[in-house]
Design an enzyme around this catalytic site. Structure first.
Site, PDB file in Angstrom:
ATOM      1  CG  ASN A  39      -1.787  -1.187   1.351  1.00 28.96           C
ATOM      2  OD1 ASN A  39      -2.029  -1.896   0.381  1.00 28.96           O
ATOM      3  ND2 ASN A  39      -2.273  -1.439   2.565  1.00 28.96           N
ATOM      4  NE  ARG A 233      -0.264  11.603  19.889  1.00 31.75           N
ATOM      5  CZ  ARG A 233      -0.515  12.489  20.865  1.00 31.75           C
ATOM      6  NH1 ARG A 233      -0.693  12.072  22.107  1.00 31.75           N
ATOM      7  NH2 ARG A 233      -0.589  13.778  20.584  1.00 31.75           N
ATOM      8  CG  ASP A 265      -0.384   0.451   5.441  1.00 29.68           C
ATOM      9  OD1 ASP A 265       0.352   0.332   6.434  1.00 29.68           O
ATOM     10  OD2 ASP A 265      -1.238  -0.394   5.110  1.00 29.68           O
TER      11      ASP A 265
END
Length: 318
Positions: A39, A233, A265
């Site tokens: 990805n 996060r 990703d």
């Protein structure tokens, strides 16, 4: 700049809609191809960087389609070997109403599990990788490899960095892929000590290391010698440790979250594409956020190329 991403490509099945079958309804599934480093490689290539993908495939039609798709993204596939009688792994996505995702895997016999294991292929691959400016890999890359192959890769990276190469790493911890958490911690720690840019997800760090606060993650990875540390996060500010300074960079709110598959990703891709083209870490985090915002507004890990390039994500600043 040239980057090589190491890892696994799998067949992806993602729900698209439900139909009435007369037996309570059934889901329609869309087939695609994905994998964490795959990805990232796709979106880095779309960001204008010269990318190679390194994996092992079979001689089946699905493996052929993977090569076709990589080539369609302008990604070099010359380092991909094919093993007779083998085929890629498979995974299925399930989504909750808020866009969170869950995965079920069938990958036990996937050829990518033999990456860096064969001595002859390893020698040729090492020579190929030595020509790269940056190598990107993840904790999943490590988890599917044998301990012996991981040791060979680690030795190669030590020499590669000594000769000026840069390593980017995402711990991407998936407990079911490891024999134990202790085994995962030992392996990840070794590779972080050979990492220049660590692109970590705090949720994964909590699961692997038991961190209660981000400060623990920063301290540990600084101790490993990571000079450029990014901690994702979710919707909370991204933490950046660079040149000895820690900063927090806001994440724009995305108006419509459809599927968070590939969010981390694609952030990594936006960040690395920007950094390899000379952007500052702060500007690269903004690029990573924009890339991830595009992806989570659609189903599946890989958005069709034309749609990705044409649509700007709807975000709310502040």
């Amino acid at each position: 700049m040239k980057l090589a991403a190491l890892g696994e490509v799998m067949v992806e099945l993602a729900p698209q809609a439900s139909v009435d079958s007369g037996q309570g309804g059934k889901a329609l599934l869309a087939q695609s191809y994905a994998g964490d480093t795959y990805n990232t490689a796709v979106y880095i290539a779309r960001g204008g960087v010269d990318v190679s993908y390194v994996t092992l495939l079979g001689d089946d039609p699905y493996s052929e389609e993977v090569l076709t798709r990589l080539a369609g993204e302008g990604i070099d596939t010359s380092a991909i070997a094919r093993l007779p009688g083998r085929c890629p792994g498979l995974y299925m996505i399930q989504n909750t109403p808020d866009g969170e995702r869950y995965f079920t895997y069938w990958r036990g016999e996937a050829p990518a599990r033999e990456l860096f294991a064969d001595a002859t292929r390893r020698e040729a691959l090492a020579a190929y990788l030595q020509e790269m400016d940056c190598i990107y890999l993840s904790g999943i890359t490590l988890a599917i490899m044998t301990p012996e192959a991981r040791a060979e890769l680690l030795t190669f990276l030590e020499g590669y960095r000594a000769r000026g190469g840069r390593v980017a790493f995402d711990s991407n911890y998936r407990p079911r892929l490891w024999a134990s958490a202790d085994t995962a911690r030992a392996a990840v720690a070794e590779f972080l000590q050979q990492t220049d840019m660590a692109l970590l997800t705090f949720e994964d760090e909590q699961a692997l290391w038991g961190d209660k606060r981000p400060g623990s993650c920063v301290k540990r990875n600084t101790g490993f010698g990571v000079s450029e540390l990014v901690i994702k996060r979710g919707a909370e500010p991204v933490l950046l440790q660079f040149d000895g300074e820690l900063s927090a960079i806001d994440v724009p709110r995305v108006s419509s979250v459809v599927d968070t598959t590939g969010a981390g990703d694609s952030f990594n891709a936006g960040y690395l594409a920007a950094r390899l083209q000379g952007a500052s870490p702060e500007a690269s985090i903004a690029a990573g956020n924009r890339c991830a915002a595009r992806v989570i507004g659609h189903r599946g890990a890989i958005i069709p190329r034309a749609e990705y390039l044409a649509v700007e994500p709807e975000v709310e600043l502040g």
